[in-house]
Design a protein around this motif. Sequence first.
Motif, short mmCIF file in Angstrom:
data_model
loop_
_atom_site.label_atom_id
_atom_site.label_comp_id
_atom_site.label_asym_id
_atom_site.label_seq_id
_atom_site.Cartn_x
_atom_site.Cartn_y
_atom_site.Cartn_z
N SER A 10 -2.62 -0.81 -5.26
CA SER A 10 -1.66 0.01 -4.49
C SER A 10 -1.68 -0.44 -3.04
CB SER A 10 -2.05 1.48 -4.61
OG SER A 10 -3.20 1.73 -3.83
N GLY A 11 -1.04 0.36 -2.18
CA GLY A 11 -1.01 0.03 -0.76
C GLY A 11 -2.38 0.19 -0.12
N GLY A 12 -3.20 1.05 -0.70
CA GLY A 12 -4.51 1.32 -0.11
C GLY A 12 -5.69 0.77 -0.91
N GLY A 23 -1.09 -4.27 -2.07
CA GLY A 23 0.16 -3.73 -1.52
C GLY A 23 0.26 -3.96 -0.02
N ASP A 80 3.10 -5.76 2.20
CA ASP A 80 3.72 -5.14 3.38
C ASP A 80 3.62 -6.06 4.60
OD1 ASP A 80 4.24 -3.02 1.72
OD2 ASP A 80 2.54 -1.81 2.40
N GLY A 113 6.79 -4.50 -0.89
CA GLY A 113 6.74 -4.91 -2.30
C GLY A 113 8.11 -5.13 -2.92
N PRO A 114 8.96 -4.09 -2.92
CA PRO A 114 10.27 -4.25 -3.57
C PRO A 114 11.14 -5.39 -3.01
CG PRO A 114 9.74 -1.94 -3.32
CD PRO A 114 8.69 -2.69 -2.57
N ASP A 138 9.65 -8.75 -4.11
CA ASP A 138 9.87 -8.91 -5.55
C ASP A 138 11.30 -9.42 -5.80
OD1 ASP A 138 9.44 -8.72 -8.27
OD2 ASP A 138 8.90 -6.60 -8.27
N GLY A 185 1.06 1.41 -7.09
CA GLY A 185 2.41 1.00 -6.70
C GLY A 185 2.74 -0.45 -7.02
N VAL A 186 1.77 -1.36 -6.87
CA VAL A 186 2.02 -2.79 -7.08
C VAL A 186 2.20 -3.11 -8.58
CG1 VAL A 186 1.17 -5.13 -6.57
CG2 VAL A 186 0.75 -3.30 -4.96
N ASN A 211 5.38 -4.46 -9.79
CA ASN A 211 5.80 -5.84 -9.50
C ASN A 211 6.17 -6.61 -10.76
OD1 ASN A 211 4.73 -8.95 -8.92
ND2 ASN A 211 5.92 -8.03 -7.28
N THR A 262 3.12 5.22 -8.92
CA THR A 262 2.99 5.58 -7.51
C THR A 262 2.39 6.98 -7.41
OG1 THR A 262 5.27 6.34 -7.55
CG2 THR A 262 4.91 4.11 -6.79
N ASP A 263 1.95 7.37 -6.21
CA ASP A 263 1.23 8.62 -6.05
C ASP A 263 2.07 9.82 -6.50
OD1 ASP A 263 -0.79 7.14 -5.06
OD2 ASP A 263 -0.54 7.74 -2.97
O1 KG4 Z 1 0.61 3.49 -5.11
P1 KG4 Z 1 1.53 3.43 -3.94
O2 KG4 Z 1 2.88 4.06 -4.07
O3 KG4 Z 1 0.89 4.11 -2.69
C1 KG4 Z 1 -0.43 3.95 -2.32
O4 KG4 Z 1 -0.71 2.97 -1.60
O5 KG4 Z 1 -1.28 4.77 -2.77
O6 KG4 Z 1 1.67 1.91 -3.55
C2 KG4 Z 1 2.49 1.48 -2.49
C3 KG4 Z 1 2.42 -0.03 -2.38
C4 KG4 Z 1 3.13 -0.59 -1.16
O7 KG4 Z 1 2.26 -1.45 -0.48
C5 KG4 Z 1 4.32 -1.34 -1.76
O8 KG4 Z 1 4.69 -2.46 -0.99
C6 KG4 Z 1 3.79 -1.74 -3.11
O9 KG4 Z 1 3.02 -0.63 -3.54
N1 KG4 Z 1 4.86 -2.01 -4.08
C7 KG4 Z 1 5.07 -3.22 -4.65
C8 KG4 Z 1 6.24 -3.10 -5.46
N2 KG4 Z 1 6.67 -1.81 -5.36
C9 KG4 Z 1 5.82 -1.16 -4.52
N3 KG4 Z 1 4.39 -4.37 -4.52
C10 KG4 Z 1 4.84 -5.43 -5.21
N4 KG4 Z 1 5.96 -5.40 -5.99
C11 KG4 Z 1 6.67 -4.27 -6.14
N5 KG4 Z 1 7.75 -4.27 -6.92
#
Ligand code: KG4
Length: 348
Positions: free
Chosen positions: A142-144, A170, A174, A187-188, A191, A279-280, A283, A310-311
């Motif tokens: 994820s992002g974290g 993630g 970013d 991410g989006p 991708d 979140g990732v 991908n 996602t969360d």
């Molecule tokens: O799980 P999440 O919604 O939030 C937390 O970090 O807990 O994850 C968000 C992360 C972001 O860094 C975003 O860029 C990434 O997930 N993300 C992706 C894609 N969709 C979201 N990374 C790669 N490809 C994607 N399609």
Amino acid sequence: MSRIVMGIESSCDETGVGLVRLHDDGTVELIADEVASSLEQHIRFGGVVPEIASRAHLEAMVPTVERALRTAELTLSNVDAIAVTAGPGLAGALLVGVSAAKAYAAALGIPLYGVNHLAGHIAVDTLQHGPLPKPCLALLVSGGHTQLLRVDDIASSITELGSTVDDAAGEAYDKVARLLSLPYPGGPPIDKAAAEGNPTAIAFPRGMTGPRDAKFDFSFSGLKTSVARWMENAERRGDQISINDVAASFQEAVADVLTAKAIRAAKEFDIKTLVISGGVAANSRLSTLARERCADAGITLRVPRPRLCTDNGAMIAAVGAHVVAAGRPASTLDISANPALPVSVISV
Ligand code: KG4
Ligand code: ZN
């Protein structure tokens, strides 16, 4: 007699409230999943601003609980237990959820379960694909967070095999998006750009894959720096830069390392099921490559639908329900939020 568990999530920028039904046979059914996100308020800062997130949770908490109950056609009096994210996450943001959960539990006279956010990312898959085999392997991206976990029991036993030593996957997306002048979260758009690019155009490094590196740890900051250097050099030479090729080559490096390490762990521990969440997990290249490599290795791949990755509050309700089903003790009303809660602590 089935039981209703309400889950409250507030560790980052999503206020999530989920409702699940825990059946007598231990299966857990999703009945409501409402999320209010403050993402829009963070975009101009290029990342989540903790104070803004906390304030947004405070405003969204009660309306989101009410929305979830309405969706499920239930009232608070139908709820049998409350689960809440006790950590890890942003301190102030977590505090809002924990305080709300305590208030609901005390007012309703029902048990409170402070649970681990990371366990929630894994437990959520049971809402879509049913019980998890024991053991299974989880890749949480994820992002974290970026972690490879061995899950022997979702209610009581999760062991970290490896994690990122610097940026989360993630976060790398970013940061690279920013280098490519693509919007946040990265991410989006990466991708999407990558779908038009050549993944073998640039040979970006695969971090932590040397013979002396920890087998199951990850590193993405060198990759990000490498993309930055490549861009600088191309600009200095006056080359025409294909953002699509850079995005595709970066994405290939990330997906390659994540899947290679997950498959290696599955083989080493003889684990036949891999869950990819966070979140990732949305991908496209990561899921395609994971599917190919899992098929080759005889491993069953489980990826929850993007909405569950996602969360959200449903993931917290799910882990809460598994903890209730296992007969684990409830939390006391004096628990506090723990921003650094280790993944091995599933309920506090
Ligand atoms: O799980 P999440 O919604 O939030 C937390 O970090 O807990 O994850 C968000 C992360 C972001 O860094 C975003 O860029 C990434 O997930 N993300 C992706 C894609 N969709 C979201 N990374 C790669 N490809 C994607 N399609
Ligand atoms: Zn998360």
